[in-house]
Design a protein around this motif. Structure first.
Motif, PDB file in Angstrom:
ATOM      1  N   UNK A   9      28.501  87.240 -23.595  1.00 32.46           N
ATOM      2  CA  UNK A   9      29.296  87.970 -24.576  1.00 32.46           C
ATOM      3  C   UNK A   9      30.305  87.085 -25.264  1.00 32.46           C
ATOM      4  N   UNK A  10      30.875  86.160 -24.513  1.00 28.92           N
ATOM      5  CA  UNK A  10      31.818  85.212 -25.092  1.00 28.92           C
ATOM      6  C   UNK A  10      31.143  84.357 -26.153  1.00 28.92           C
ATOM      7  N   UNK A  11      29.924  83.915 -25.874  1.00 29.24           N
ATOM      8  CA  UNK A  11      29.215  83.091 -26.849  1.00 29.24           C
ATOM      9  C   UNK A  11      28.935  83.841 -28.144  1.00 29.24           C
ATOM     10  N   UNK A  12      28.618  85.114 -28.033  1.00 29.75           N
ATOM     11  CA  UNK A  12      28.379  85.904 -29.245  1.00 29.75           C
ATOM     12  C   UNK A  12      29.630  85.933 -30.117  1.00 29.75           C
ATOM     13  N   UNK A  13      30.799  86.097 -29.477  1.00 29.39           N
ATOM     14  CA  UNK A  13      32.051  86.097 -30.244  1.00 29.39           C
ATOM     15  C   UNK A  13      32.344  84.721 -30.835  1.00 29.39           C
ATOM     16  N   UNK A  14      32.076  83.676 -30.077  1.00 31.90           N
ATOM     17  CA  UNK A  14      32.328  82.329 -30.586  1.00 31.90           C
ATOM     18  C   UNK A  14      31.392  81.997 -31.749  1.00 31.90           C
ATOM     19  N   UNK A  33      21.233  97.875 -19.852  1.00 26.66           N
ATOM     20  CA  UNK A  33      21.385  96.518 -19.343  1.00 26.66           C
ATOM     21  C   UNK A  33      20.897  96.383 -17.917  1.00 26.66           C
ATOM     22  N   UNK A  34      21.215  97.354 -17.075  1.00 24.49           N
ATOM     23  CA  UNK A  34      20.772  97.327 -15.672  1.00 24.49           C
ATOM     24  C   UNK A  34      19.247  97.345 -15.593  1.00 24.49           C
ATOM     25  N   UNK A  35      18.636  98.239 -16.361  1.00 27.76           N
ATOM     26  CA  UNK A  35      17.169  98.354 -16.322  1.00 27.76           C
ATOM     27  C   UNK A  35      16.518  97.082 -16.881  1.00 27.76           C
ATOM     28  N   UNK A  40      28.016  91.617 -14.555  1.00 27.30           N
ATOM     29  CA  UNK A  40      28.044  90.391 -15.351  1.00 27.30           C
ATOM     30  C   UNK A  40      28.428  89.208 -14.473  1.00 27.30           C
ATOM     31  N   UNK A  41      29.461  89.389 -13.649  1.00 25.66           N
ATOM     32  CA  UNK A  41      29.923  88.315 -12.768  1.00 25.66           C
ATOM     33  C   UNK A  41      28.843  87.906 -11.779  1.00 25.66           C
ATOM     34  N   UNK A  84      18.761  89.814 -22.792  1.00 25.77           N
ATOM     35  CA  UNK A  84      19.157  91.042 -23.478  1.00 25.77           C
ATOM     36  C   UNK A  84      19.949  91.962 -22.570  1.00 25.77           C
ATOM     37  N   UNK A  85      19.657  91.919 -21.279  1.00 26.18           N
ATOM     38  CA  UNK A  85      20.418  92.730 -20.331  1.00 26.18           C
ATOM     39  C   UNK A  85      21.892  92.346 -20.356  1.00 26.18           C
ATOM     40  N   UNK A  86      22.161  91.059 -20.351  1.00 23.97           N
ATOM     41  CA  UNK A  86      23.551  90.603 -20.316  1.00 23.97           C
ATOM     42  C   UNK A  86      24.272  90.907 -21.625  1.00 23.97           C
ATOM     43  N   UNK A  87      23.536  90.907 -22.747  1.00 24.27           N
ATOM     44  CA  UNK A  87      24.136  91.314 -24.012  1.00 24.27           C
ATOM     45  C   UNK A  87      24.534  92.790 -23.940  1.00 24.27           C
ATOM     46  N   UNK A  88      23.652  93.618 -23.379  1.00 29.12           N
ATOM     47  CA  UNK A  88      23.975  95.044 -23.239  1.00 29.12           C
ATOM     48  C   UNK A  88      25.179  95.262 -22.336  1.00 29.12           C
TER      49      UNK A  88
END
Length: 453
Positions: A78-83, A409-411, A440-441, A420-424
């Motif tokens: 998620x951080x990378x998407x913002x960056x 994301x879990x599924x 996420x962690x 894509x799960x981690x993006x969700x």
């Protein structure tokens, strides 16, 4: 790592007489995010920066600072998407390239990280940290001589930085320059006498040049500081074995294996020492294990339905039962089917609940909540594909539904679609469902240490 919540960028929100009310609100949210970041309330900071972005989506510092908050929440993707967005808006921000490079390093995307560090260095050629991080990255892809050049440049810019000196020592060890490494470790220890990595490095360099007494002293000191470091016990065991003290070497290897059961090198060394202690059967057993363990092939990720069950339990136990409140029954009675479905599911009547929820969707096909609740129930009944379809429908109808992103994301993660799960999951956290950050962690990051300054 430099968490530079750019207070100076607040000036981009400077208010003047002609500023609109929306700009003032965006500035307020941005300032709130900076304050909460400095107070280490990263979840609160993330929400504040998100609000600022909604009101002013063209402000690069809001994305940059939200990315830093996400790093603190271990939401690397998620951080990378913002960056990415921050750099689209401000391509000359060296810090944004730095942090995206660090994120990519944690994700083991070393070549992508290299590109980011290269660009950051072009923008800020006198920053020692940039050369240092690029050097670490080059080590990971076995560009050892190039890494040494980076560490030399970093050391020229910051000659007393113990992290740089220690890293250069590690690099020299890989080039078999044991004496050069010893000099770097010793200089680092002059600046920071209790730096475990430098003690361990110097101990190993001394072992390599047969200064076994000096090596023992360094490992003993390092173990006083880091009592549970498996690698330190292993290397001290090597020194004891070289000294012929096989019994005590075995004790160190025992400790290594108790702390790191898959340490096949320690198993081999323990087997060797046992062979010298006239225990051939035990020695062979250890060496057999070391061979078997050292040649394990990478296995495909196993499917665990328990992951979905455990991860969606908060949805079943609280969100579904508590979030839906009916004020007045509509003529189509879809809400009646929806509520009855929720109640039936809560008493273990999953199949009957699903029938009610199907009817609720038929009667009210634009009700995002009906699809979401049905998706949760379908998942609990093992119909992950059907649940995924319902999550998609929920998000299409309500793009700001945090629990739907979470469930999807879990599924997706369980089915192997990890990216894509981690993006969700990141989106779920952004929208306020903080349970997402636990997964996420645990699941979305490759844990690899990066140096901090």
């Amino acid at each position: 790592m430099r968490y530079l919540f750019l207070l100076c960028t607040i000036c981009s929100f400077t208010l003047c007489a002609s500023s609109t009310n929306a700009q003032q609100t965006a500035a307020d949210f941005f300032n709130e995010g900076v304050t909460k970041s400095n107070a280490k309330d990263y979840t609160g900071a993330l929400q504040a920066f998100t609000s600022a972005i909604i009101l002013n989506p063209e402000n690069a510092p809001s994305y940059y600072n939200r990315a830093l908050a996400k790093i603190s929440l271990n939401d690397i993707q998620g951080s990378n998407l913002d960056l990415d967005i921050a750099l689209d808006l401000n391509p000359s921000d060296a810090n944004a390239y730095l942090y995206r490079g660090l994120n990519r390093t944690r994700q083991e995307d070393f070549r992508g990280a290299m590109q980011d560090f290269n660009r950051a260095i072009e923008l800020s050629p006198n920053d020692a940290l940039l050369y240092y991080q690029r050097g670490l990255c080059r080590l990971q892809i076995n560009y050892i001589n190039s890494a040494l050049s980076d560490f030399n440049k970093a050391a020229a810019l910051a000659p007393t930085d113990v992290n740089i000196l220690t890293a250069r020592g590690n690099c020299k060890m890989q080039l078999n320059d044991n004496k050069g490494a010893l000099a770097d470790y010793s200089l680092a220890l002059e600046k920071s006498p209790n730096k475990t990595q430098a003690l361990a490095g110097r101990g190993y360099a001394r072992y390599k040049i047969d200064d076994l007494k000096g090596a023992m002293n360094d490992f003993n000191r390092a173990l006083e500081i880091s009592k549970d470091d498996a690698e330190l016990y292993y290397r001290r065991g090597l020194v004891k074995g070289r000294l012929g003290d096989f019994a005590n070497a075995v004790l160190d290897f025992d400790k290594t294996i108790s702390l790191a059961p898959n340490h096949f090198k320690a198993l081999f060394s323990r087997g060797f020492c046992k062979s010298r202690l006239d225990s051939p059967k035990q020695a062979v057993a250890d060496i057999d294990k070391s061979i078997e363990m050292g040649n394990l092939t990478t296995q495909t990720k196993a499917y665990y339905s328990e992951f979905i069950t455990a991860s969606t339990l908060p949805l079943l136990n609280s969100v579904v039962q508590d979030r839906y409140k009916v004020t007045e029954l509509a003529e189509d009675r879809s809400d009646a089917y929806l509520v009855r479905g929720i109640l039936r599911n809560s008493t273990g009547e999953g199949k009957s609940a699903l029938q009610d929820l199907n009817r609720a969707v038929e009667l009210s096909p634009t009700n995002a909540e009906a699809y979401f609740v049905r998706g949760v129930v379908r998942s609990s009944l093992g119909d992950q594909r059907g649940s995924l379809i319902d999550c998609n429908s929920t998000i299409k109808l309500n793009p700001r539904h945090p629990e739907a992103y979470y469930l999807r994301g879990v599924i997706r993660y369980d089915s192997g679609d990890e990216q894509n799960a981690c993006v969700d999951l990141s989106r779920a956290g952004e929208l306020g469902y903080v349970q997402a950050y636990k997964i996420i962690t645990e699941k979305c990051n490759t844990q690899r240490p990066t140096a901090m300054r």
